[in-house]
Scaffold this motif. Structure first.
Motif, PDB file in Angstrom:
ATOM      1  N   SER A 133       4.634  21.598 -18.654  1.00 28.15           N
ATOM      2  CA  SER A 133       4.969  21.461 -17.545  1.00 28.15           C
ATOM      3  C   SER A 133       4.479  20.427 -17.060  1.00 28.15           C
ATOM      4  CB  SER A 133       5.635  22.677 -17.128  1.00 28.15           C
ATOM      5  OG  SER A 133       4.211  23.142 -16.511  1.00 28.15           O
ATOM      6  N   PHE A 134       5.236  20.005 -16.017  1.00 29.19           N
ATOM      7  CA  PHE A 134       4.749  18.991 -15.338  1.00 29.19           C
ATOM      8  C   PHE A 134       4.757  19.336 -13.905  1.00 29.19           C
ATOM      9  CE2 PHE A 134       5.753  15.520 -18.651  1.00 29.19           C
ATOM     10  CZ  PHE A 134       4.526  14.736 -17.908  1.00 29.19           C
ATOM     11  N   TYR A 135       3.829  18.143 -13.523  1.00 26.80           N
ATOM     12  CA  TYR A 135       3.991  19.510 -11.415  1.00 26.80           C
ATOM     13  C   TYR A 135       3.001  18.370 -10.864  1.00 26.80           C
ATOM     14  CZ  TYR A 135      -0.016  21.685 -11.351  1.00 26.80           C
ATOM     15  OH  TYR A 135      -2.037  21.824 -11.623  1.00 26.80           O
ATOM     16  N   PHE A 136       3.118  18.062  -9.559  1.00 29.13           N
ATOM     17  CA  PHE A 136       2.545  17.292  -8.886  1.00 29.13           C
ATOM     18  C   PHE A 136       1.788  18.044  -7.680  1.00 29.13           C
ATOM     19  CE2 PHE A 136       5.894  14.463 -10.143  1.00 29.13           C
ATOM     20  CZ  PHE A 136       5.640  13.296  -9.744  1.00 29.13           C
ATOM     21  N   PRO A 137       0.712  18.024  -8.440  1.00 25.32           N
ATOM     22  CA  PRO A 137      -0.871  19.110  -7.367  1.00 25.32           C
ATOM     23  C   PRO A 137      -0.726  18.110  -6.224  1.00 25.32           C
ATOM     24  CG  PRO A 137      -1.145  17.606  -9.421  1.00 25.32           C
ATOM     25  CD  PRO A 137       0.036  17.767  -9.207  1.00 25.32           C
ATOM     26  N   TRP A 138      -1.370  19.112  -5.115  1.00 23.39           N
ATOM     27  CA  TRP A 138      -1.532  18.981  -3.468  1.00 23.39           C
ATOM     28  C   TRP A 138      -2.555  17.803  -3.927  1.00 23.39           C
ATOM     29  CZ3 TRP A 138      -5.894  20.993  -0.707  1.00 23.39           C
ATOM     30  CH2 TRP A 138      -5.288  20.282   0.923  1.00 23.39           C
ATOM     31  N   ASN A 188       0.841  -1.138  -0.115  1.00 25.38           N
ATOM     32  CA  ASN A 188      -0.138  -0.300   0.061  1.00 25.38           C
ATOM     33  C   ASN A 188       1.077   0.995   0.220  1.00 25.38           C
ATOM     34  OD1 ASN A 188      -2.070   1.036  -0.078  1.00 25.38           O
ATOM     35  ND2 ASN A 188      -2.673   1.393   2.097  1.00 25.38           N
ATOM     36  N   GLU A 189       1.386   1.660  -1.187  1.00 26.04           N
ATOM     37  CA  GLU A 189       2.790   2.611  -0.959  1.00 26.04           C
ATOM     38  C   GLU A 189       1.646   3.682  -1.777  1.00 26.04           C
ATOM     39  OE1 GLU A 189       4.003   0.350  -2.551  1.00 26.04           O
ATOM     40  OE2 GLU A 189       4.931  -0.891  -0.175  1.00 26.04           O
ATOM     41  N   ARG A 190       1.353   4.814  -0.960  1.00 24.05           N
ATOM     42  CA  ARG A 190       0.865   6.262  -1.428  1.00 24.05           C
ATOM     43  C   ARG A 190       2.011   6.625  -2.556  1.00 24.05           C
ATOM     44  NH1 ARG A 190       1.503  12.205  -1.656  1.00 24.05           N
ATOM     45  NH2 ARG A 190      -0.666  13.013  -1.147  1.00 24.05           N
ATOM     46  N   ILE A 191       1.066   7.137  -4.389  1.00 23.35           N
ATOM     47  CA  ILE A 191       1.630   7.117  -5.632  1.00 23.35           C
ATOM     48  C   ILE A 191       0.938   8.594  -5.794  1.00 23.35           C
ATOM     49  CG2 ILE A 191       2.136   7.047  -7.224  1.00 23.35           C
ATOM     50  CD1 ILE A 191       1.236   3.750  -7.189  1.00 23.35           C
ATOM     51  N   ALA A 192       1.654   9.477  -5.268  1.00 21.67           N
ATOM     52  CA  ALA A 192       1.690  10.776  -5.947  1.00 21.67           C
ATOM     53  C   ALA A 192       1.851  11.233  -7.471  1.00 21.67           C
ATOM     54  CB  ALA A 192       2.847  11.908  -5.632  1.00 21.67           C
ATOM     55  N   LEU A 193       0.693  11.478  -8.014  1.00 21.78           N
ATOM     56  CA  LEU A 193       0.334  11.705  -9.913  1.00 21.78           C
ATOM     57  C   LEU A 193       0.811  12.906  -9.957  1.00 21.78           C
ATOM     58  CD1 LEU A 193      -2.988   9.417  -9.571  1.00 21.78           C
ATOM     59  CD2 LEU A 193      -0.778   8.931 -10.274  1.00 21.78           C
ATOM     60  N   PRO A 194       2.005  13.316 -10.644  1.00 18.86           N
ATOM     61  CA  PRO A 194       1.592  14.463 -11.833  1.00 18.86           C
ATOM     62  C   PRO A 194       0.895  14.979 -12.608  1.00 18.86           C
ATOM     63  CG  PRO A 194       2.726  12.426 -12.973  1.00 18.86           C
ATOM     64  CD  PRO A 194       2.025  12.329 -12.283  1.00 18.86           C
ATOM     65  N   TRP A 195       0.341  15.791 -12.634  1.00 20.24           N
ATOM     66  CA  TRP A 195      -0.497  16.865 -14.153  1.00 20.24           C
ATOM     67  C   TRP A 195      -0.165  17.967 -14.507  1.00 20.24           C
ATOM     68  CZ3 TRP A 195      -5.222  15.874 -14.950  1.00 20.24           C
ATOM     69  CH2 TRP A 195      -5.903  16.254 -15.384  1.00 20.24           C
ATOM     70  N   VAL A 196       0.028  17.710 -15.688  1.00 24.61           N
ATOM     71  CA  VAL A 196       0.529  18.678 -16.511  1.00 24.61           C
ATOM     72  C   VAL A 196       0.244  20.014 -16.880  1.00 24.61           C
ATOM     73  CG1 VAL A 196       1.647  16.798 -18.090  1.00 24.61           C
ATOM     74  CG2 VAL A 196      -1.178  17.780 -18.797  1.00 24.61           C
ATOM     75  N   GLU A 197       0.419  20.728 -16.317  1.00 26.29           N
ATOM     76  CA  GLU A 197      -0.208  22.360 -17.212  1.00 26.29           C
ATOM     77  C   GLU A 197       0.423  22.840 -18.683  1.00 26.29           C
ATOM     78  OE1 GLU A 197      -1.741  24.983 -13.721  1.00 26.29           O
ATOM     79  OE2 GLU A 197       0.832  25.530 -13.714  1.00 26.29           O
ATOM     80  N   TRP A 198      -0.656  24.155 -19.275  1.00 29.31           N
ATOM     81  CA  TRP A 198       0.026  24.247 -20.067  1.00 29.31           C
ATOM     82  C   TRP A 198       0.945  26.212 -19.545  1.00 29.31           C
ATOM     83  CZ3 TRP A 198       1.417  22.983 -24.832  1.00 29.31           C
ATOM     84  CH2 TRP A 198       1.929  23.078 -25.626  1.00 29.31           C
ATOM     85  N   GLY A 199       1.702  26.041 -19.565  1.00 29.84           N
ATOM     86  CA  GLY A 199       2.035  27.377 -19.108  1.00 29.84           C
ATOM     87  C   GLY A 199       3.434  28.355 -19.418  1.00 29.84           C
ATOM     88  N   ASP A 200       3.802  29.224 -19.043  1.00 30.05           N
ATOM     89  CA  ASP A 200       4.478  29.905 -20.580  1.00 30.05           C
ATOM     90  C   ASP A 200       5.452  29.415 -20.734  1.00 30.05           C
ATOM     91  OD1 ASP A 200       3.426  32.474 -18.852  1.00 30.05           O
ATOM     92  OD2 ASP A 200       3.991  32.495 -17.429  1.00 30.05           O
ATOM     93  N   LYS A 201       6.008  28.351 -20.050  1.00 24.72           N
ATOM     94  CA  LYS A 201       7.202  27.930 -21.343  1.00 24.72           C
ATOM     95  C   LYS A 201       6.714  26.459 -21.574  1.00 24.72           C
ATOM     96  CE  LYS A 201      10.123  29.583 -17.362  1.00 24.72           C
ATOM     97  NZ  LYS A 201       9.649  28.625 -16.158  1.00 24.72           N
ATOM     98  N   GLY A 202       5.284  26.710 -21.958  1.00 20.88           N
ATOM     99  CA  GLY A 202       4.879  25.416 -22.529  1.00 20.88           C
ATOM    100  C   GLY A 202       4.436  24.243 -21.711  1.00 20.88           C
TER     101      GLY A 202
END
Lengths: 308, 312, 436
Positions: free
Chosen positions: A148-153, A132-146
């Motif tokens: 970008s991946f980030y891990f939302p809260w 039962n490992e917690r897996i943080a999931l990434p989300w993509v966002e279209w920002g200024d630099k095209g």
């Protein structure tokens, strides 16, 4: 939380529900399809699956993984055997009369629930997940630099929840193969098609019925084993699960296995997504009303063809 | 109506009246409650026993009466008798709407559709908690529990009011099934196709039966609110739909006396069982299974089969 | 003769009014003449037990609570009897299952009053059960001592015969938490609570209290009581949240707390919960590790505190609690410590009330209510192990200290005790002005 990640989280949760529901509802659908029996006690077999899983892990005490594997094998067998016995002792003697079997399975529901209360007790008891490992999931966002991946809260799931989804997919695929390719599956389908004809061709209908009833219960028990590391076993857990399975089986078209699976995915996902937009009690009201109206205006279900 | 039938049912009514004077306090109170709940079962029996409509949602009709009466008293200060009528009307109206939709289905689908409508009604009680007091429920104000200057919370008044209501429902249902309308209902149960071929508008008659059934069930709910003073969402839950089915089956579906006998029997069974085991619903389960296996006609139904062929 | 005396107590209540009913319904004088004339109740013999009808949540959703309410009540009765009983008469519990169902509990009131000849009724936690049973208790003129923590008694919803002298109500508990949450944990609070009346009590009272202090409730998340999966609700928690305030009840509680941990992972805000979320649940259950460093309201500490006075130890021994608040015979059988003490204290209040009015039998039921209404301060001690109490005779509700504990090393340690003054609020009813 941003809308995109929120929706993804809701869908992930919905997928877990859909997986468990698909397993449980295919049991109900199988029983209805082959035997024309509405099994109101189906939710109790789900509950018993969870309770037996707890009992097995507690008695065995061999470490989470081994415990869980043992529970996955023992619980469906035990519960399936109980259900087959109930079929032979009760349902067979009612000659599978639709209304009397409903009443008898309501009785069975109370008997199983109360016996569980008397032996297992009133507490919700946990079963340790094999992993039962917690897996943080990434989300993509279209920002200024095209892109970008980030891990939302908060956007995360656990390895066990992913496993539940995978396990349900495998089990259901196996069930479909079994029904389509094996001799036993053929016999079941033949019995479903025409009971008297099947009898005439020498199919031991009584034994098929006992097996189908046991098998349907075993599927519910498997769903119970899969859910118990997430939810704990409790003697009243069968009620809501039963209602949801009913909804799924109806939407999918009574007795149609493929329809049931599609409906489970639909209901599971929408349960997650609706909760994003509505308050939960209102969501449940709307969903229940919608299903009732489907049954009123399209009795063959959303996906069923003509009713058999 | 044969004289023997009439004597039997009037006899029961008379015995219940006499019991008012001789029963010890506890059983006196219990019997008042049983008579009120038996009216619910009589209502259910009209749909299930006589017309063959297996509903798993009758708790919504009982609840409509309970809440219709209780809320009218709580929010608008309506006195007991008008509030009782409001509750009964709520049940009839709800049964009409539900019937219009649900009677498009039959058999298993009808059962599930009624179950779901009932579930929606239950959830609505919770959702509109600001008005209905949600799961906590509320106590009916004393002002709405007074009938002709008599407090309905008084043990004696309560019993007699329950007796009047029960007698009305029992004799009313006896009268109903002796009418041509009642006979058509039974024909519908036995063979709907044939009834249709004979030229009866089966759909309208089924709807009428469901509305009567809903109204009688609601009258029971409204009486419960007035006589026992508590209104709560548990009464509108699935379990109370199943109770109605259980009582009617136990007593004998499609018999006039069955609902009362079933309610009486089940109450005392559970009352005794609580002394023996915590899991008293186990008894209900065993009773249901045993009945379907060994006495599908119920207690009165078995009596009719064996001893009294034309018992209504 | 025995037959007559068995029937008498209720007859005294019922006889005249029946006659009145008959008159109005014009049933006829002949029938009225046949009414039996009940003999007056003679009064109990000295030494005969005082019977307490105990409505227990043995089945249904409240069953975990019922089991411990039962154990504590048995222990309290044993202690009281060992100390000589009440005016020399022993107490006897007459236990019946109410199925956590209001209708059944109302029936039990009749059974207690008329069948099993109880002197009074006692018990039950769930609000709807209490509200369903209380009108019957009043009609039967049966004192009804509830251990519910609901605000229904003090809100004026019930009646003169219903009292809650052994456990504080949710309104006072919630109110007393606000200063600590605001001063110590944070000012922007998100509340998560069950979507029914018990949850609304928390929602309304806490929101008001925290606003009065200058803080803010940034989100209120209601979850249906039947819900089994919770993760999908957590994204509704605003990012700016500094404190999460949670209170859940029912079989899904462990899942709720576990999934909350999985949702936040390593970056959680401060978390403050009512122990209701984890009553009867082992804090060392898998998945609860993340609770380390979070705070809980406790009605009474579950874990034996190092500075616990002797009478607390005596209470715990009598009930059969180990140092972790579980049964001494089964470490996994965790108690509902934050609520069940109320049974112990209520039974001691009953004893004190009966001694004050020199209770001799059913005829003194009204005197018992009046005697309890006269009570005010009750010192902490063997009779009140949770702490000193102050009873408000007008609202029939008791007030007492509240504890806030922090999870440290997988155990709950008390870090703050809210005083009785923190829990008080203006009266909403005066039951003493109501008739019996």
């Amino acid at each position: 939380m941003d809308f995109g990640p929120y929706l993804m989280l809701a869908m992930l949760e919905g997928a877990v529900l859909a997986a468990v529901l698909a397993l449980m509802a295919s049991g109900l659908s199988l029983v209805f399809g082959v035997m024309r029996v509405v099994n109101v006690a189906h939710g109790e077999f789900y509950m018993l699956g969870a309770v037996v899983a707890w009992a097995v892990t507690t008695l065995l005490g061999a470490g989470p993984v081994l415990n869980f594997v043992a529970a996955l094998i023992v619980a469906p067998l035990v519960v399936g055997a109980m259900a087959a016995a109930a079929d032979m002792v009760i349902l067979k003697r009612l000659n599978y009369d639709p209304e009397r079997t409903i009443v008898a399975t309501i009785g069975l529901l109370y008997i199983l629930q109360q016996l569980t209360l008397m032996t297992y007790g009133a507490d919700a008891r946990p079963v340790v997940a094999p992993f039962n490992e917690r897996i943080a999931l990434p989300w993509v966002e279209w920002g200024d630099k095209g892109l970008s991946f980030y891990f939302p809260w908060g956007l995360s799931t656990t390895s066990y929840k992913l496993f539940v989804i995978a396990a349900a997919v495998v089990l259901i695929a196996a069930l479909k193969l079994f029904m389509a390719k094996t001799r036993a599956g053929l016999i079941m389908r033949a019995t479903q098609g025409d009971r008297e004809m099947a009898t005439a061709f020498g199919v031991p209908v009584e034994r098929v019925y006992a097996l189908v009833f046991g098998g349907g219960a075993a599927l519910a028990a498997l769903a119970g084993v899969l859910i118990v590391p997430i939810q704990q076993a409790h003697y009243l857990m069968g009620g809501d699960a039963l209602l949801l399975s009913f909804i799924v089986v109806i939407i999918g078209g009574l007795g149609s296995l493929s329809g049931t699976i599609v409906a489970a995915i639909l209901i599971g996902l929408s349960d997650g997504i609706i909760s994003v937009f509505f308050t939960p009690t209102l969501a449940k009201m709307i969903a229940t009303l919608a299903v009732a109206l489907v049954l009123v205006f399209r009795p063959q279900g959303l996906f069923g063809g003509t009713s058999r | 109506m044969s004289r023997r039938d009439l004597t039997l049912h009037l006899g029961l009514v008379a015995v219940l009246f006499l019991l008012h004077f001789i029963l010890p306090a506890y059983h006196h109170g219990v019997l008042a409650r049983i008579m009120v709940m038996a009216v619910y079962a009589i209502g259910y029996n009209i749909a299930f026993g006589y017309t063959g409509l297996l509903s798993l949602g009758h708790a919504m009709f009982f609840g409509a009466g309970l809440y219709g009466m209780g809320l009218a008293g709580l929010h608008y200060g309506v006195p007991a008798f008008p509030a009782f009528l409001i509750g009964t009307a709520c049940g009839a109206a709800l049964a009409f709407v539900v019937g219009l939709l649900a009677l498009r289905t039959e058999g298993v689908s009808f059962m599930i559709v009624t179950l779901m409508f009932s579930q929606v009604a239950y959830l609505a009680l919770l959702y509109f908690g600001a008005f209905t007091h949600g799961d906590d429920g509320f106590v009916v104000p004393d002002a709405s529990r007074t009938l002709m200057g008599l407090s309905l919370s008084d043990e004696g008044t309560r019993y007699l009011v329950a007796w009047v209501l029960f007698s009305g429902a029992l004799l009313g249902s006896l009268w109903l099934i002796r009418q041509p309308f009642g006979r058509v209902l039974i024909a519908l149960r036995e063979n709907e196709e044939r009834a249709r071929l004979l030229g009866y508008d089966t759909k309208r008659r089924k709807l009428a039966a469901l509305v009567i059934s809903g109204a009688v069930s609601a009258a029971s709910g409204a009486a419960y609110a007035a006589l026992f003073g508590y209104v709560g969402a548990t009464f509108a839950g699935v379990q109370y739909s199943i109770f109605a089915l259980l009582w009617v089956l136990l007593g004998g579906a499609g018999t006039v006396l069955g609902p009362f006998v079933g309610t009486l029997f089940m109450f005392y069974l559970i009352d005794l069982a609580t002394g023996l085991t915590d899991a008293y619903m186990l008894i209900a389960g065993v009773a249901l299974v045993g009945l379907t296996l060994f006495a599908p006609q119920g207690i009165v139904g078995e009596l009719r089969r064996r001893f009294w062929k034309d018992l209504p | 003769m025995t037959e007559t005396s068995k029937k008498t107590p209720a007859g005294t209540v019922r006889g005249p009014s029946r006659r009145q009913a008959l008159k109005t319904l014009a049933v006829g004088g002949t029938a009225a003449a046949t009414l039996p004339l009940w003999a007056r109740y003679a009064g109990a013999q000295t030494g005969e037990p005082i019977r307490i009808g105990f409505a227990k949540h043995a089945t249904g959703i409240g069953a975990s609570y019922g089991r411990w309410y039962d154990r504590v009540s048995q222990a309290a009765v044993k202690k009281i009897n060992a100390e000589g009983g009440v005016n020399g008469r022993p107490l006897e519990l007459v236990t019946e299952d109410d199925g956590t169902d209001p209708k059944r509990c109302a029936e039990l009131m009749e059974k207690f009053a008329n069948q099993s000849k109880c002197d009074l009724a006692f018990g039950t936690l769930f609000s709807h059960v209490v509200i369903g049973a209380a009108p019957r208790a009043a009609e039967l003129k049966l004192p009804y001592f509830v251990v519910s923590e609901g605000h229904h008694v003090a809100s004026g919803m019930l009646n003169r015969w219903t009292l809650q002298p052994g456990i504080t109500d949710v309104k006072s508990q919630v109110k007393a938490m606000a200063p600590f949450v605001h001063d110590t944990l944070g000012k922007k609070v998100t509340m998560i609570f069950p979507d029914y009346a018990f949850g609304y009590d928390h929602r309304d009272n806490f929101t008001a209290a925290i606003k009065a202090l200058g803080g803010d409730v940034v989100a209120q998340i209601a979850i249906p009581p039947t819900e089994t999966s919770f993760t999908k609700y957590f994204p509704k928690i605003p990012r700016e949240t500094e404190v999460i305030y949670h209170v859940m009840i029912g079989p899904g509680v462990l899942t709720f707390v576990k999934e909350m941990g999985e949702f936040f992972g390593p970056s959680r805000p401060e978390i403050f919960g009512f122990i209701d979320s984890l009553e009867a649940v082992n804090l060392s259950s898998p998945g609860l590790e993340f609770l380390e460093g979070t705070y809980f309201w406790e009605g009474m500490p579950r874990y034996l505190q190092p500075d616990a006075p002797g009478y607390v130890k005596a209470y715990r021994d009598a009930v059969g609690l180990d140092a972790n608040g579980a049964s001494v015979t089964d470490a996994n059988d965790v108690s509902t410590a934050a609520h069940m003490f109320g049974c112990w204290e209520t039974l001691h209040v009953i004893k004190a009330g009966m001694e004050a009015c020199n209770y001799s039998g059913i005829a003194d039921r009204q005197a018992l209510i009046e005697a309890v209404e006269q009570m005010s301060d009750m010192p902490a001690g063997p009779d009140h192990p949770q702490g000193a109490k102050r009873f408000n005779g007008k609202t029939h509700q008791v007030f007492g200290p509240q504890y806030i504990s922090k999870v440290e090393g997988g155990k709950l340690s008390v870090v703050h005790t809210a005083s009785i003054e923190d829990t008080l609020y203006p009266d909403e009813v005066d039951y003493t002005k109501m008739s019996f």
